[in-house]
Design a protein around this motif. Structure first.
Motif, PDB file in Angstrom:
ATOM      1  N   GLY A  83       0.814  -1.205   0.000  1.00 18.78           N
ATOM      2  CA  GLY A  83       0.000   0.000   0.000  1.00 18.78           C
ATOM      3  C   GLY A  83       0.845   1.252   0.000  1.00 18.78           C
ATOM      4  O   GLY A  83       1.879   1.326  -0.682  1.00 18.78           O
ATOM      5  N   ASP A  84       0.416   2.250   0.782  1.00 21.06           N
ATOM      6  CA  ASP A  84       1.144   3.518   0.884  1.00 21.06           C
ATOM      7  C   ASP A  84       1.820   3.673   2.234  1.00 21.06           C
ATOM      8  O   ASP A  84       2.189   4.781   2.629  1.00 21.06           O
ATOM      9  N   ASP A  85       1.998   2.580   2.957  1.00 24.02           N
ATOM     10  CA  ASP A  85       2.502   2.648   4.326  1.00 24.02           C
ATOM     11  C   ASP A  85       4.030   2.697   4.374  1.00 24.02           C
ATOM     12  O   ASP A  85       4.712   2.366   3.391  1.00 24.02           O
ATOM     13  N   PRO A  86       4.588   3.109   5.523  1.00 21.58           N
ATOM     14  CA  PRO A  86       6.044   3.123   5.670  1.00 21.58           C
ATOM     15  C   PRO A  86       6.634   1.742   5.424  1.00 21.58           C
ATOM     16  O   PRO A  86       6.020   0.718   5.741  1.00 21.58           O
ATOM     17  N   LEU A  87       7.859   1.726   4.881  1.00 20.40           N
ATOM     18  CA  LEU A  87       8.528   0.477   4.531  1.00 20.40           C
ATOM     19  C   LEU A  87       9.825   0.364   5.331  1.00 20.40           C
ATOM     20  O   LEU A  87      10.710   1.218   5.222  1.00 20.40           O
ATOM     21  N   ILE A  88       9.927  -0.697   6.118  1.00 17.50           N
ATOM     22  CA  ILE A  88      11.042  -0.902   7.036  1.00 17.50           C
ATOM     23  C   ILE A  88      11.942  -1.999   6.487  1.00 17.50           C
ATOM     24  O   ILE A  88      11.470  -3.063   6.083  1.00 17.50           O
ATOM     25  N   ALA A  89      13.245  -1.756   6.485  1.00 15.20           N
ATOM     26  CA  ALA A  89      14.198  -2.782   6.071  1.00 15.20           C
ATOM     27  C   ALA A  89      15.531  -2.523   6.754  1.00 15.20           C
ATOM     28  O   ALA A  89      15.809  -1.410   7.210  1.00 15.20           O
ATOM     29  N   HIS A  90      16.364  -3.547   6.824  1.00 15.34           N
ATOM     30  CA  HIS A  90      17.699  -3.409   7.396  1.00 15.34           C
ATOM     31  C   HIS A  90      18.676  -3.155   6.255  1.00 15.34           C
ATOM     32  O   HIS A  90      18.782  -3.954   5.333  1.00 15.34           O
ATOM     33  N   ASN A  91      19.385  -2.034   6.325  1.00 13.92           N
ATOM     34  CA  ASN A  91      20.145  -1.525   5.180  1.00 13.92           C
ATOM     35  C   ASN A  91      19.179  -1.275   4.031  1.00 13.92           C
ATOM     36  O   ASN A  91      19.311  -1.809   2.929  1.00 13.92           O
ATOM     37  N   ALA A  92      18.178  -0.460   4.316  1.00 13.64           N
ATOM     38  CA  ALA A  92      17.032  -0.271   3.422  1.00 13.64           C
ATOM     39  C   ALA A  92      17.418   0.283   2.062  1.00 13.64           C
ATOM     40  O   ALA A  92      16.729   0.018   1.072  1.00 13.64           O
ATOM     41  N   ARG A  93      18.483   1.036   1.969  1.00 13.79           N
ATOM     42  CA  ARG A  93      18.876   1.601   0.672  1.00 13.79           C
ATOM     43  C   ARG A  93      19.177   0.500  -0.337  1.00 13.79           C
ATOM     44  O   ARG A  93      18.902   0.656  -1.527  1.00 13.79           O
ATOM     45  N   PHE A  94      19.728  -0.610   0.146  1.00 16.26           N
ATOM     46  CA  PHE A  94      19.996  -1.751  -0.730  1.00 16.26           C
ATOM     47  C   PHE A  94      18.683  -2.311  -1.280  1.00 16.26           C
ATOM     48  O   PHE A  94      18.525  -2.471  -2.508  1.00 16.26           O
ATOM     49  N   ASP A  95      17.730  -2.587  -0.400  1.00 14.83           N
ATOM     50  CA  ASP A  95      16.461  -3.189  -0.832  1.00 14.83           C
ATOM     51  C   ASP A  95      15.643  -2.220  -1.680  1.00 14.83           C
ATOM     52  O   ASP A  95      15.043  -2.626  -2.679  1.00 14.83           O
ATOM     53  N   PHE A  96      15.605  -0.944  -1.292  1.00 15.04           N
ATOM     54  CA  PHE A  96      14.901   0.051  -2.093  1.00 15.04           C
ATOM     55  C   PHE A  96      15.537   0.165  -3.477  1.00 15.04           C
ATOM     56  O   PHE A  96      14.820   0.276  -4.482  1.00 15.04           O
ATOM     57  N   GLY A  97      16.857   0.153  -3.547  1.00 17.54           N
ATOM     58  CA  GLY A  97      17.533   0.263  -4.836  1.00 17.54           C
ATOM     59  C   GLY A  97      17.161  -0.868  -5.767  1.00 17.54           C
ATOM     60  O   GLY A  97      16.865  -0.648  -6.952  1.00 17.54           O
ATOM     61  N   PHE A  98      17.157  -2.104  -5.248  1.00 11.92           N
ATOM     62  CA  PHE A  98      16.805  -3.246  -6.085  1.00 11.92           C
ATOM     63  C   PHE A  98      15.330  -3.242  -6.460  1.00 11.92           C
ATOM     64  O   PHE A  98      14.966  -3.483  -7.621  1.00 11.92           O
ATOM     65  N   MET A  99      14.458  -2.971  -5.480  1.00 11.75           N
ATOM     66  CA  MET A  99      13.030  -2.987  -5.780  1.00 11.75           C
ATOM     67  C   MET A  99      12.665  -1.895  -6.780  1.00 11.75           C
ATOM     68  O   MET A  99      11.863  -2.128  -7.698  1.00 11.75           O
ATOM     69  N   ASN A 100      13.244  -0.729  -6.643  1.00 11.61           N
ATOM     70  CA  ASN A 100      12.911   0.347  -7.583  1.00 11.61           C
ATOM     71  C   ASN A 100      13.461   0.072  -8.975  1.00 11.61           C
ATOM     72  O   ASN A 100      12.831   0.436  -9.974  1.00 11.61           O
ATOM     73  N   VAL A 117      12.225   3.406   6.201  1.00  5.40           N
ATOM     74  CA  VAL A 117      12.657   3.343   7.594  1.00  5.40           C
ATOM     75  C   VAL A 117      13.782   2.313   7.657  1.00  5.40           C
ATOM     76  O   VAL A 117      13.557   1.132   7.374  1.00  5.40           O
ATOM     77  N   ASP A 118      14.992   2.763   7.981  1.00  7.51           N
ATOM     78  CA  ASP A 118      16.159   1.881   7.945  1.00  7.51           C
ATOM     79  C   ASP A 118      16.544   1.479   9.363  1.00  7.51           C
ATOM     80  O   ASP A 118      17.014   2.311  10.147  1.00  7.51           O
ATOM     81  N   THR A 119      16.372   0.204   9.698  1.00  2.00           N
ATOM     82  CA  THR A 119      16.714  -0.257  11.042  1.00  2.00           C
ATOM     83  C   THR A 119      18.225  -0.251  11.264  1.00  2.00           C
ATOM     84  O   THR A 119      18.670  -0.211  12.415  1.00  2.00           O
ATOM     85  N   LEU A 120      19.017  -0.285  10.188  1.00  4.54           N
ATOM     86  CA  LEU A 120      20.463  -0.170  10.345  1.00  4.54           C
ATOM     87  C   LEU A 120      20.818   1.222  10.865  1.00  4.54           C
ATOM     88  O   LEU A 120      21.643   1.366  11.773  1.00  4.54           O
ATOM     89  N   ASP A 121      20.188   2.261  10.311  1.00  3.97           N
ATOM     90  CA  ASP A 121      20.408   3.621  10.814  1.00  3.97           C
ATOM     91  C   ASP A 121      19.964   3.741  12.265  1.00  3.97           C
ATOM     92  O   ASP A 121      20.637   4.372  13.092  1.00  3.97           O
ATOM     93  N   MET A 122      18.819   3.134  12.589  1.00  9.61           N
ATOM     94  CA  MET A 122      18.319   3.172  13.966  1.00  9.61           C
ATOM     95  C   MET A 122      19.317   2.509  14.921  1.00  9.61           C
ATOM     96  O   MET A 122      19.597   3.030  16.016  1.00  9.61           O
ATOM     97  N   ALA A 123      19.844   1.358  14.505  1.00 14.08           N
ATOM     98  CA  ALA A 123      20.782   0.629  15.356  1.00 14.08           C
ATOM     99  C   ALA A 123      22.087   1.400  15.524  1.00 14.08           C
ATOM    100  O   ALA A 123      22.657   1.442  16.620  1.00 14.08           O
ATOM    101  N   ARG A 124      22.574   2.014  14.443  1.00 15.59           N
ATOM    102  CA  ARG A 124      23.821   2.778  14.547  1.00 15.59           C
ATOM    103  C   ARG A 124      23.675   3.981  15.470  1.00 15.59           C
ATOM    104  O   ARG A 124      24.625   4.356  16.173  1.00 15.59           O
ATOM    105  N   GLU A 125      22.487   4.579  15.480  1.00 17.00           N
ATOM    106  CA  GLU A 125      22.248   5.708  16.378  1.00 17.00           C
ATOM    107  C   GLU A 125      22.200   5.243  17.830  1.00 17.00           C
ATOM    108  O   GLU A 125      22.692   5.931  18.724  1.00 17.00           O
ATOM    109  N   ARG A 126      21.609   4.075  18.051  1.00 12.78           N
ATOM    110  CA  ARG A 126      21.468   3.571  19.418  1.00 12.78           C
ATOM    111  C   ARG A 126      22.739   2.911  19.925  1.00 12.78           C
ATOM    112  O   ARG A 126      23.058   2.992  21.119  1.00 12.78           O
ATOM    113  N   PHE A 127      23.477   2.235  19.010  1.00 15.08           N
ATOM    114  CA  PHE A 127      24.692   1.514  19.401  1.00 15.08           C
ATOM    115  C   PHE A 127      25.873   1.978  18.558  1.00 15.08           C
ATOM    116  O   PHE A 127      26.426   1.207  17.770  1.00 15.08           O
ATOM    117  N   PRO A 128      26.288   3.233  18.689  1.00 10.94           N
ATOM    118  CA  PRO A 128      27.367   3.754  17.840  1.00 10.94           C
ATOM    119  C   PRO A 128      28.674   2.997  18.065  1.00 10.94           C
ATOM    120  O   PRO A 128      29.036   2.678  19.199  1.00 10.94           O
TER     121      PRO A 128
END
Length: 224
Positions: A83-100, A117-128
């Motif tokens: 749908g039009d909802d947020p899309l969450i992935a780990h290292n999301a730029r990789f998955d977005f790049g391939f899907m697009n 929404v990139d969980t890798l970015d979230m993790a790096r912010e929380r666990f630098p």
């Protein structure tokens, strides 16, 4: 409540610009940041070979994918699911790049990066400065990795769903306290680690019932 989609892909390589293709898509529905049990999953014929080094990562060979649908045949089903909802992935730029790249090749509307929404970015912010791969995060949060012998997209989605819950504040995130109109009957504010904290506001009827209960207790300590 908020709906979002957690998704993952497996591919023939690392760069869609050099001809690498998607061979597996998995997506998992979240409502209120928790899995609902609804999933989308498919293997895909990449219309090319699968290099041995890629097969060592995800376990799929060209023979495994023969007869599977081509991406253009599953694109509409995937788009309908997310749908039009947020899309969450780990290292999301990789998955977005391939899907697009695949969506563009199929003549479909691509995924807007504003949904990412990139969980890798979230993790790096929380666990630098710490390892923040999916495996590392699973070990850090005590998520069972015993079934993960290769990079399977659907299994990775299920593991990432557990990791995402922890990154968002744990299984009590939001507490699920909803009023009849679907709104939280409380004050919500940001607590430590940017976690959402819910302060429940009792109704007058609940306060009266509590007072009546306390009145029946023998020397309640909180009244001294």
């Amino acid at each position: 409540m908020k709906r979002s989609i957690l998704f993952d892909t497996e591919t023939t390589g690392l760069d869609p610009a050099t001809g690498d293709r998607v061979i597996e898509i998995a997506a998992l529905e979240l409502v209120g940041d928790l899995p609902t049990g609804r999933t989308f999953h498919t293997l895909i014929d990449p219309e090319r070979d699968v290099p041995e080094e890629a097969s060592r990562v995800h376990g799929f060979t060209r023979a495994d994918l023969e007869g599977k649908p081509k991406f253009a045949e599953v694109a509409d089903d995937f788009l309908a699911f997310v749908g039009d909802d947020p899309l969450i992935a780990h290292n999301a730029r990789f998955d977005f790049g391939f899907m697009n790249a695949e969506l563009k090749r199929a003549g479909k509307k691509t995924l807007g990066l504003d949904r990412m929404v990139d969980t890798l970015d979230m993790a790096r912010e929380r666990f630098p400065g710490m390892p923040n791969s999916l495996d590392a995060l699973c070990r850090r949060f005590g998520v069972d990795l015993s079934a993960r012998t290769t990079h399977n997209a659907l299994l990775d989605c299920k593991l990432l769903a557990d990791v995402y819950v922890e990154l968002m504040g744990g299984r009590q995130h939001g507490l699920g306290l909803m009023a009849e109109d679907g709104q939280l009957p409380s004050v919500m504010y940001e607590g430590p680690m940017n976690r959402k904290v819910v302060r429940v506001q009792p109704t007058p009827q609940e306060l009266a019932a509590h007072a009546a209960f306390v009145a029946g207790l023998k020397e309640p300590i909180w009244e001294h």
